[in-house]
Design a protein around this motif. Structure first.
Motif, PDB file in Angstrom:
ATOM      1  N   GLU A   3       0.841  -1.042  -0.039  1.00 47.63           N
ATOM      2  CA  GLU A   3      -0.078   0.071  -0.075  1.00 47.63           C
ATOM      3  C   GLU A   3       0.857   1.149   0.019  1.00 47.63           C
ATOM      4  O   GLU A   3       0.372   2.355  -0.603  1.00 47.63           O
ATOM      5  N   ALA A   4       1.932   1.220   0.556  1.00 54.47           N
ATOM      6  CA  ALA A   4       3.046   2.478   0.700  1.00 54.47           C
ATOM      7  C   ALA A   4       4.352   1.928   0.535  1.00 54.47           C
ATOM      8  O   ALA A   4       4.600   0.737   1.102  1.00 54.47           O
ATOM      9  N   ILE A   5       5.102   2.483  -0.191  1.00 56.15           N
ATOM     10  CA  ILE A   5       6.540   1.963  -0.623  1.00 56.15           C
ATOM     11  C   ILE A   5       7.215   3.189  -0.707  1.00 56.15           C
ATOM     12  O   ILE A   5       7.016   4.160  -1.380  1.00 56.15           O
ATOM     13  N   THR A   6       8.514   3.148  -0.559  1.00 56.74           N
ATOM     14  CA  THR A   6       9.404   4.162  -0.808  1.00 56.74           C
ATOM     15  C   THR A   6      10.117   4.121  -2.104  1.00 56.74           C
ATOM     16  O   THR A   6      10.155   2.980  -2.521  1.00 56.74           O
ATOM     17  N   VAL A   7      10.580   5.316  -2.861  1.00 53.28           N
ATOM     18  CA  VAL A   7      11.115   5.180  -3.944  1.00 53.28           C
ATOM     19  C   VAL A   7      12.212   4.405  -4.241  1.00 53.28           C
ATOM     20  O   VAL A   7      12.511   3.539  -5.175  1.00 53.28           O
ATOM     21  N   ALA A   8      13.155   4.446  -3.088  1.00 48.40           N
ATOM     22  CA  ALA A   8      14.351   3.534  -3.169  1.00 48.40           C
ATOM     23  C   ALA A   8      14.201   2.183  -3.145  1.00 48.40           C
ATOM     24  O   ALA A   8      14.595   1.290  -3.715  1.00 48.40           O
ATOM     25  N   GLU A   9      13.166   1.727  -2.123  1.00 50.02           N
ATOM     26  CA  GLU A   9      12.965   0.413  -2.237  1.00 50.02           C
ATOM     27  C   GLU A   9      12.217  -0.255  -3.271  1.00 50.02           C
ATOM     28  O   GLU A   9      12.546  -1.307  -3.755  1.00 50.02           O
ATOM     29  N   LEU A  10      11.101   0.409  -4.078  1.00 53.16           N
ATOM     30  CA  LEU A  10      10.583   0.187  -5.557  1.00 53.16           C
ATOM     31  C   LEU A  10      11.748   0.043  -6.239  1.00 53.16           C
ATOM     32  O   LEU A  10      11.567  -1.002  -7.102  1.00 53.16           O
ATOM     33  N   SER A  11      12.493   1.144  -6.524  1.00 53.13           N
ATOM     34  CA  SER A  11      13.763   0.869  -7.468  1.00 53.13           C
ATOM     35  C   SER A  11      14.660  -0.550  -7.342  1.00 53.13           C
ATOM     36  O   SER A  11      14.996  -1.311  -8.045  1.00 53.13           O
ATOM     37  N   ASN A  12      14.632  -0.594  -5.845  1.00 57.56           N
ATOM     38  CA  ASN A  12      15.555  -2.024  -5.618  1.00 57.56           C
ATOM     39  C   ASN A  12      14.517  -3.298  -6.028  1.00 57.56           C
ATOM     40  O   ASN A  12      15.319  -4.447  -6.400  1.00 57.56           O
ATOM     41  N   ARG A  13      13.366  -3.196  -5.924  1.00 56.00           N
ATOM     42  CA  ARG A  13      12.687  -4.447  -6.202  1.00 56.00           C
ATOM     43  C   ARG A  13      12.659  -4.506  -7.722  1.00 56.00           C
ATOM     44  O   ARG A  13      12.453  -5.716  -8.191  1.00 56.00           O
ATOM     45  N   MET A  14      12.682  -3.392  -8.385  1.00 54.94           N
ATOM     46  CA  MET A  14      12.591  -3.626  -9.605  1.00 54.94           C
ATOM     47  C   MET A  14      13.841  -3.895 -10.384  1.00 54.94           C
ATOM     48  O   MET A  14      14.052  -4.011 -11.749  1.00 54.94           O
ATOM     49  N   GLN A  26       9.221  13.796 -14.688  1.00 52.08           N
ATOM     50  CA  GLN A  26       8.539  13.771 -15.928  1.00 52.08           C
ATOM     51  C   GLN A  26       7.176  13.742 -15.914  1.00 52.08           C
ATOM     52  O   GLN A  26       6.667  14.499 -16.675  1.00 52.08           O
ATOM     53  N   GLN A  27       6.727  13.118 -14.790  1.00 51.20           N
ATOM     54  CA  GLN A  27       5.141  13.107 -14.735  1.00 51.20           C
ATOM     55  C   GLN A  27       4.576  14.074 -13.648  1.00 51.20           C
ATOM     56  O   GLN A  27       3.611  14.111 -13.570  1.00 51.20           O
ATOM     57  N   GLY A  28       5.704  15.008 -13.402  1.00 46.56           N
ATOM     58  CA  GLY A  28       5.251  16.306 -12.748  1.00 46.56           C
ATOM     59  C   GLY A  28       5.419  16.112 -11.264  1.00 46.56           C
ATOM     60  O   GLY A  28       4.602  16.820 -10.491  1.00 46.56           O
ATOM     61  N   GLN A  29       5.887  15.072 -10.584  1.00 46.68           N
ATOM     62  CA  GLN A  29       5.911  14.941  -9.176  1.00 46.68           C
ATOM     63  C   GLN A  29       7.628  15.087  -8.653  1.00 46.68           C
ATOM     64  O   GLN A  29       8.219  14.423  -9.153  1.00 46.68           O
ATOM     65  N   MET A  30       7.704  15.925  -7.873  1.00 41.96           N
ATOM     66  CA  MET A  30       9.073  16.029  -7.409  1.00 41.96           C
ATOM     67  C   MET A  30       9.251  15.560  -6.031  1.00 41.96           C
ATOM     68  O   MET A  30       8.827  15.685  -5.071  1.00 41.96           O
ATOM     69  N   THR A  31       9.834  14.287  -6.111  1.00 46.79           N
ATOM     70  CA  THR A  31      10.242  13.277  -5.190  1.00 46.79           C
ATOM     71  C   THR A  31      11.523  13.137  -5.020  1.00 46.79           C
ATOM     72  O   THR A  31      12.476  13.399  -6.068  1.00 46.79           O
ATOM     73  N   THR A  32      12.051  12.375  -3.787  1.00 50.47           N
ATOM     74  CA  THR A  32      13.265  11.967  -3.619  1.00 50.47           C
ATOM     75  C   THR A  32      13.190  10.564  -3.447  1.00 50.47           C
ATOM     76  O   THR A  32      12.265   9.890  -3.486  1.00 50.47           O
ATOM     77  N   MET A  33      14.591   9.964  -3.323  1.00 53.45           N
ATOM     78  CA  MET A  33      14.705   8.281  -2.916  1.00 53.45           C
ATOM     79  C   MET A  33      13.804   7.907  -1.806  1.00 53.45           C
ATOM     80  O   MET A  33      13.382   7.014  -1.666  1.00 53.45           O
ATOM     81  N   ASN A  34      13.744   8.781  -0.820  1.00 51.42           N
ATOM     82  CA  ASN A  34      13.313   8.296   0.477  1.00 51.42           C
ATOM     83  C   ASN A  34      11.881   8.948   0.755  1.00 51.42           C
ATOM     84  O   ASN A  34      11.259   8.530   1.678  1.00 51.42           O
ATOM     85  N   ASP A  35      11.241   9.462  -0.484  1.00 49.92           N
ATOM     86  CA  ASP A  35       9.879   9.773  -0.201  1.00 49.92           C
ATOM     87  C   ASP A  35       8.968   8.519  -0.602  1.00 49.92           C
ATOM     88  O   ASP A  35       9.454   7.575  -0.907  1.00 49.92           O
ATOM     89  N   VAL A  36       7.783   8.435   0.315  1.00 48.24           N
ATOM     90  CA  VAL A  36       6.750   7.355   0.250  1.00 48.24           C
ATOM     91  C   VAL A  36       5.731   7.690  -0.922  1.00 48.24           C
ATOM     92  O   VAL A  36       5.136   8.751  -1.151  1.00 48.24           O
ATOM     93  N   ILE A  37       5.462   6.896  -1.903  1.00 49.57           N
ATOM     94  CA  ILE A  37       4.442   6.893  -2.684  1.00 49.57           C
ATOM     95  C   ILE A  37       3.385   5.644  -2.453  1.00 49.57           C
ATOM     96  O   ILE A  37       3.730   4.735  -1.881  1.00 49.57           O
ATOM     97  N   ASP A  38       1.914   6.212  -3.026  1.00 45.31           N
ATOM     98  CA  ASP A  38       0.970   5.068  -2.934  1.00 45.31           C
ATOM     99  C   ASP A  38       1.133   3.973  -3.890  1.00 45.31           C
ATOM    100  O   ASP A  38       1.939   4.028  -4.725  1.00 45.31           O
ATOM    101  N   ALA A  39       0.340   3.047  -3.519  1.00 46.75           N
ATOM    102  CA  ALA A  39       0.350   1.877  -4.346  1.00 46.75           C
ATOM    103  C   ALA A  39      -0.006   2.000  -5.839  1.00 46.75           C
ATOM    104  O   ALA A  39       0.698   1.500  -6.885  1.00 46.75           O
ATOM    105  N   ASP A  40      -0.670   3.003  -6.203  1.00 48.04           N
ATOM    106  CA  ASP A  40      -1.232   3.178  -7.525  1.00 48.04           C
ATOM    107  C   ASP A  40      -0.249   3.844  -8.354  1.00 48.04           C
ATOM    108  O   ASP A  40       0.162   3.529  -9.524  1.00 48.04           O
ATOM    109  N   THR A  41       0.377   4.811  -7.584  1.00 45.72           N
ATOM    110  CA  THR A  41       1.831   5.405  -8.398  1.00 45.72           C
ATOM    111  C   THR A  41       2.727   4.435  -8.544  1.00 45.72           C
ATOM    112  O   THR A  41       3.440   4.155  -9.711  1.00 45.72           O
ATOM    113  N   ALA A  42       3.045   3.382  -7.463  1.00 45.07           N
ATOM    114  CA  ALA A  42       4.277   2.497  -7.740  1.00 45.07           C
ATOM    115  C   ALA A  42       3.637   1.470  -8.712  1.00 45.07           C
ATOM    116  O   ALA A  42       4.593   1.004  -9.466  1.00 45.07           O
ATOM    117  N   GLN A  43       2.387   1.297  -8.875  1.00 40.15           N
ATOM    118  CA  GLN A  43       2.088   0.188 -10.050  1.00 40.15           C
ATOM    119  C   GLN A  43       2.048   0.831 -11.342  1.00 40.15           C
ATOM    120  O   GLN A  43       2.664   0.226 -12.481  1.00 40.15           O
TER     121      GLN A  43
END
Length: 837
Positions: free
Chosen positions: A257-268, A281-298
């Protein structure tokens, strides 16, 4: 000669006559002595020495020659130093020996230094040779790659050339070698051209970089071999049309349901920078330690070409849930029983355990009370082993007693025969009954004069504890920890109860259990006491306990003995966690670090969400109205540091339970460990004192506390701490205003006096009126003024009070709107100090 007989002739020093060479001596007579030098006679081999000739240098008759005495240098030096000759010679011999030894040591040191320098020179030469070989090998490899690249380019050029196009004529090897012999001399074959360099590229530096070479004018940075290799690889990829020729690996990515950008990149298995760039590029200014929701991660996973597997974040917790599936009977082995010693404070729980294990723990507890749970194993005379949890009896440690009742198999309830049933005794009974644990009653202090065991058993009937003497099933044993009587019967009762319960566990399954206590020790870090319920805990396993996880580095028993593994019903101290878990938290062994990290991150996130829940508008309005109605709402902010986590938690709960609607205590931070500078900074920022329970501040923290004006209060006994904080809260309470009615008066006439204003001529109808008392002016039974009685006269005299039935003159302070027929109510006001319940 001198004519004066009294004066002696002047004595001249002994000297040699320069003219004749004869010595002269002082005296009344002077005699010349001629000394003849005797020549040495050489004796040839085989020639017999002749007889001694008569001495020709004999002095004349009456004249004697005295030889100069031989000076003993050693004796003279010894005399000057105040020593005997033997002592002087002994000292000189010792000095000579020490000097010789020093010379030997110097020679040995010079030899070792020379050997060390030679060894360093050899190592340096070997390293230089190895480095040169590596550089030469790398250069040969690069030259071979360049030749291969040129050959491949030539083949590609030949393949692109149209069929039938003329090609450059090639000459046979024999003709080339013949042409090379021109003019009677042989031309050497030209070596292969060096690798092509890009524009502006300088020749690579070779050899060591010295200060002279660094300052010799060529200050440009030289390209390394790795840089050249990367440039060639990029050129090859450009010629092949980019790096898209490799097949992309498609992965199945688990998205919670929630995952950090760094953890998602590690899993991929993608670069985190690429994922951040995609989100930008999608208009979201985030960093590696920010948490994103499941829909964005999908969306990210799908756009990167992977397969999405959506899971609920709570699934991580469900997968961790300890498996309660019973093991097969053949795998279950008998285990020692776990007992908890519970009861009221100062009823002798720890002293009873001391008598069982013949040690003195009570002496180590401040004030003679147990401050935290102690876990250890006892070996009885029968050979049976039992695991004991000694729980505190003070009211502040109610939660710790609850955890003790949940973790044990048998509860030993200690009741003093002279005191009987007390509040903490009743709480212990409730905990044991709620956990459905069997109770064994140990009636202690039977050696006391007021001991009455029968009364204790009668009082236990009121709490549904029916002993065997009362036709029940609860075992009651009369003991005396002081006289060490009844201990064998108590041990036998525990063993009998454990045998009836048939306690068994599977030692081969994954280990799990409960956290009994935790603390942070200086030099050791977080240390947790685990009680293993099932399985075997071993060093090197990965465990999760509450919000913390780690690899087990060390296992120790209560005697600080290192263990390799701990079986069921074994209490053990564990090192290796990344924090101190809360007592009472379950622990379990997990398969890998990834699962442990996911679980602890989920628990931390869940706790923060609960802490950050904002109150609803209704609740905020109610709080605001309550504060407005009370007018005063004070709060004492505190920082608590304790020796163990269980004590910190108990102190926090007890402090926050103090107070009422007006004053309260709020603990903003409660942890185990010594007082550090960060704790002082937190206390300084929040304006809170630091409550230290069995811990001390280090030197840096003390100095910082003195500079910042932070108060540190040290305690070692729990009830002293609570009493002082309670007294401080009572001092913050507003005093209670108590009003006492004393009398009524009726205004008969109103007189206007120039200096005093309007004075009421009144008659006291009930009770009495006093000067300085409080008054209320009632008109038509409505209070129109409340103030103070400033003037009270009887005729023309000021009087302190007037009784009922008498008339008087009454004046109000700063109020003159008086009318005939008004009622005056008199009362007194007392301000009383308040206490907390």
């Amino acid at each position: 000669m001198n004519d004066t007989p009294d004066k002696k002739p002047a004595r001249r020093p002994l000297s040699l006559n320069k003219g004749t060479g004869a010595p002269r001596r002082s005296g009344s007579r002077t005699t010349a002595v001629v000394v003849e030098k005797k020549k040495k006679r050489l004796i040839m081999p085989g020639q017999a020495p002749s007889k001694a000739a008569p001495k020709s240098d004999a002095a004349p008759k009456g004249m004697e020659i005295k030889k100069a005495p031989k000076v003993d240098e050693a004796a003279e030096a010894a005399r000057k130093l105040g020593l005997s000759k033997a002592e002087y010679e002994k000292r000189q011999a010792a000095l000579s020996k020490a000097q010789a030894q020093q010379e030997d040591r110097d020679a040995l040191r010079r030899a070792e230094e020379a050997e060390r320098r030679a060894r360093m020179e050899e190592e340096k030469a070997a390293l230089d040779a190895k480095r040169r070989e590596e550089e030469e090998a790398e250069l040969r490899r690069l030259e071979a790659e360049e030749e291969a690249r040129q050959k491949a380019e030539a083949e590609q050029e030949a393949a692109r050339r149209p069929v039938g196009a003329p090609t450059a004529p090639t000459k046979p090897v024999e003709e080339q070698s013949a042409l090379e012999k021109a003019g009677g001399r042989i031309k050497k074959k030209r070596a292969a051209p060096p690798p092509a360099r890009s524009k502006g590229e300088t020749k690579r530096r070779r050899g060591k970089l010295t200060i002279v070479s660094a300052l010799s004018g060529d200050n440009e940075r030289q390209r390394s071999l790795a840089s050249m290799k990367r440039a060639r690889e990029r050129e090859k990829q450009r010629q092949r049309g980019g790096g898209g020729s490799r097949d992309k690996v498609q992965r199945e990515v688990v998205v919670p349901e929630a995952i950090t950008v760094a953890e998602l990149s590690n899993r991929m298995a993608e670069r985190a920078a690429d994922v951040v760039k995609y989100l930008m590029q999608q208009g979201q200014m985030t960093t590696m330690n920010d948490v994103i929701d499941a829909d964005t991660a999908q969306l990210i996973v799908e756009d990167f070409g992977h397969i999405v597997k959506r899971v609920s974040e709570a699934d991580v917790e469900e997968n961790f849930l300890i498996d309660d599936t019973p093991s097969e009977e053949k795998d279950r082995k008998p285990r020692p029983p776990v007992i908890a010693i519970m009861g009221h404070v100062d009823h002798g729980k720890t002293s009873l355990l001391d008598a069982l294990r013949t040690t003195d723990v009570a002496a180590g507890e401040a004030g003679g009370i147990t401050q935290h749970i102690g876990a250890y194993q006892l070996k009885l005379k029968s050979g049976d082993q039992i695991t004991v949890l000694d729980t505190p009896g003070h009211a502040a440690f109610a939660e710790m007693r609850t955890r003790g009742a949940e973790a044990v198999d048998i509860v030993v309830l200690v009741v003093a025969a002279d005191d009987g049933i007390m509040p903490q005794t009743i709480e212990s009974i409730k905990y044991a009954q709620a956990a459905e644990k069997p109770i064994i009653v140990a009636i202690n202090k039977m050696d006391a004069y007021e001991a009455n065991a029968q009364k204790v058993e009668m009082d236990l009937l009121q709490h549904n504890v029916i002993t065997e003497s009362m036709s029940g099933e609860t075992i009651a044993i009369q003991v005396s920890a002081k006289e060490k009587t009844g201990l064998d019967a108590l041990a036998e009762a525990i063993a009998l109860q454990a045998e009836l319960m048939e306690l068994k566990a599977n030692p081969t399954r994954n280990s799990d259990g409960l956290v009994i206590e935790s603390k942070i020790e200086k030099g050791r870090g977080p240390v947790a006491t685990f009680l293993v319920k099932r399985g075997t805990l071993e060093r090197g396993q990965i465990v999760v306990a509450g919000e913390y996880w780690g690899k087990v580095k060390s296992l120790m028993d209560e005697r600080n003995k290192q263990l390799k593994k701990a079986g069921p019903s074994t209490p053990v101290e564990v090192m290796g966690l990344d924090g101190a878990p809360m007592p009472g938290e379950p622990f379990a062994v997990v398969s890998d670090e990834q699962k442990a990290r996911e679980l602890t991150e989920y628990r931390i996130r869940l706790r923060k969400e609960k802490e950050n829940v904002k109150p609803s508008a209704m609740a905020s309005m109610e709080q605001m109205m309550a504060k407005m109605a009370d007018k005063v709402s004070s709060e004492m902010v505190l920082v608590v540091k304790a020796d163990v986590q269980g004590s910190a938690e108990a102190i926090k709960t007890s402090l926050e339970s103090l107070g009422n609607d007006e004053v309260s205590a709020r603990v903003i931070y409660a942890e185990a460990g010594g007082i550090s500078e960060s704790d002082v900074n937190l206390a300084s920022t929040s304006g809170a004192p630091i409550i230290a329970f069995n811990v001390r501040a280090n030197r840096q923290a003390k100095e910082l506390a003195e500079r910042e004006g932070v108060e540190i209060r040290y305690y070692s006994i729990i009830y002293e701490l609570l009493d002082e904080i309670k007294g401080a809260l009572e001092g913050m309470l507003q005093p209670e205003r108590r009003e006492t009615f004393i009398g009524y008066a009726e205004v008969l006439e109103v007189f206007d006096i120039s200096k005093l204003g309007k004075i009421a001529g009144a008659k006291v109808t009930e009770g009495r009126v006093e000067r300085g008392s409080g008054v209320r002016l009632l008109r038509d039974d409505v209070v129109i003024h409340e103030g103070e009685l400033s003037t009270l006269k009887r005729f023309k005299d000021e009087v302190p009070k007037v009784q009922a039935g008498m008339e008087c003159g009454m004046g109000f302070k700063d109020y003159h709107d008086l009318r005939k027929g008004d009622q005056i109510e008199c009362f007194t006001v007392e301000m009383l100090d308040r206490v907390l319940d």
